[in-house]
Design an enzyme around this catalytic site. Sequence first.
Site, PDB file in Angstrom:
ATOM      1  N   LYS A 255      -9.202   3.171  -2.879  1.00 10.32           N
ATOM      2  CA  LYS A 255      -9.661   2.718  -1.562  1.00 10.32           C
ATOM      3  C   LYS A 255     -10.989   3.390  -1.224  1.00 10.32           C
ATOM      4  O   LYS A 255     -11.118   4.619  -1.269  1.00 10.32           O
ATOM      5  CB  LYS A 255      -8.600   3.060  -0.519  1.00 10.32           C
ATOM      6  CG  LYS A 255      -8.766   2.393   0.834  1.00 10.32           C
ATOM      7  CD  LYS A 255      -7.540   2.705   1.702  1.00 10.32           C
ATOM      8  CE  LYS A 255      -7.552   1.920   2.999  1.00 10.32           C
ATOM      9  NZ  LYS A 255      -6.336   2.207   3.797  1.00 10.32           N
TER      10      LYS A 255
ATOM     11  N   CYS B 260      -5.737  -2.779   2.446  1.00  8.16           N
ATOM     12  CA  CYS B 260      -5.689  -2.722   3.907  1.00  8.16           C
ATOM     13  C   CYS B 260      -7.074  -3.024   4.518  1.00  8.16           C
ATOM     14  O   CYS B 260      -7.640  -4.071   4.283  1.00  8.16           O
ATOM     15  CB  CYS B 260      -5.118  -1.380   4.359  1.00  8.16           C
ATOM     16  SG  CYS B 260      -4.312  -1.442   5.983  1.00  8.16           S
TER      17      CYS B 260
ATOM     18  N   GLU C 185       0.838  -1.203   0.000  1.00 12.06           N
ATOM     19  CA  GLU C 185       0.000   0.000   0.000  1.00 12.06           C
ATOM     20  C   GLU C 185       0.874   1.255   0.000  1.00 12.06           C
ATOM     21  O   GLU C 185       1.882   1.332   0.706  1.00 12.06           O
ATOM     22  CB  GLU C 185      -0.888  -0.009   1.250  1.00 12.06           C
ATOM     23  CG  GLU C 185      -1.809   1.193   1.395  1.00 12.06           C
ATOM     24  CD  GLU C 185      -2.661   1.120   2.653  1.00 12.06           C
ATOM     25  OE1 GLU C 185      -3.630   1.915   2.742  1.00 12.06           O
ATOM     26  OE2 GLU C 185      -2.376   0.295   3.546  1.00 12.06           O
TER      27      GLU C 185
END
Length: 320
Positions: free
Chosen positions: A139, A173, A53
């Site tokens: 995200k 994540c 990430e």
Amino acid sequence: MLSDSPEPRRTMTVAVVQAAAPLFDTPAALARAEQLVREAAGPRGAEVVVLPEAFLGGYPKGLDFGITVGSRTPAGRDLFRRYHAAAIEIPGPEVDALAAVTRELGVHAVVGAVERQGGTLYCVALFFGPDGYLGLHRKLVPTAAERYLWGQGDGSTLPVIDTGTARLGAAICWENYMPLLRTAMYAKGVDLWCAPTVDDRDAWQATMRHIALEGRCFVLSANQYLRRDALPDDLHPVQGDEPDTVLIGGGSVIVSPLGEVLAGPLRDGEGILTAELDLDDLARARFDLDTTGHYARPDVFTLHVDESPRTTVTGNLRTE
């Protein structure tokens, strides 16, 4: 007549990279990303490579950007200015450079990055292949304090990429904790679940094994390994200023569709994990569980996914 010769195995070699890039030094981060993709694809023979990430743009672990409830500091605003300047634009030269590498090597790669679009930053996973740049995933929900750094993605960037051998997608994540996102991705037939992350807790390993088992897919989780001495000297993370203080502790891992750990978790340093995947394990695993197929109950549960882009201003805007 049945043949006595066994069927050839359908295999694919994959790699997850555990490393950190210099914060606020995008050219150095790009050079490192190129070198790591080459190392994974060349000597190690990986056909799919996953980087952590925010590898391009950086993950500012332990920095508070001068934020308290109801207040921002001038120093924090200037730190955000540096972070904004280190992010990449898409399309842009960094994307072009990585696309050239994957075209040259004939591999697929998933690379974490921080995208700059106007005044807003997004945490993204970039997809590359033998044809170059293939798209991105933004995200959907930045986690906790990430929300004052990054904007929210929308349903228009939920791609699953068909490599011709397997289908790969990404959740970044803590998106991996969103059950409805997972369900949407399972419905798209994801085979290689790529999880760029900075979550180094032991509990993350349970999450990766659960997703592999629930989705009956291979899980490729790439985490950063970041120490204090990799940050510029003028930054002061809350973890302390001792050079060997570990800010992000790794834990990269590769998991089979039945939840078996194939490689990792990698701790205590940088490195590259590889595994040869038997792609027929996907069908073997889905024999008794397909959460959006024979194990679903559409008469009881349904999920609506809005994949339209959400823009603030629409219309024929004039720039004169």
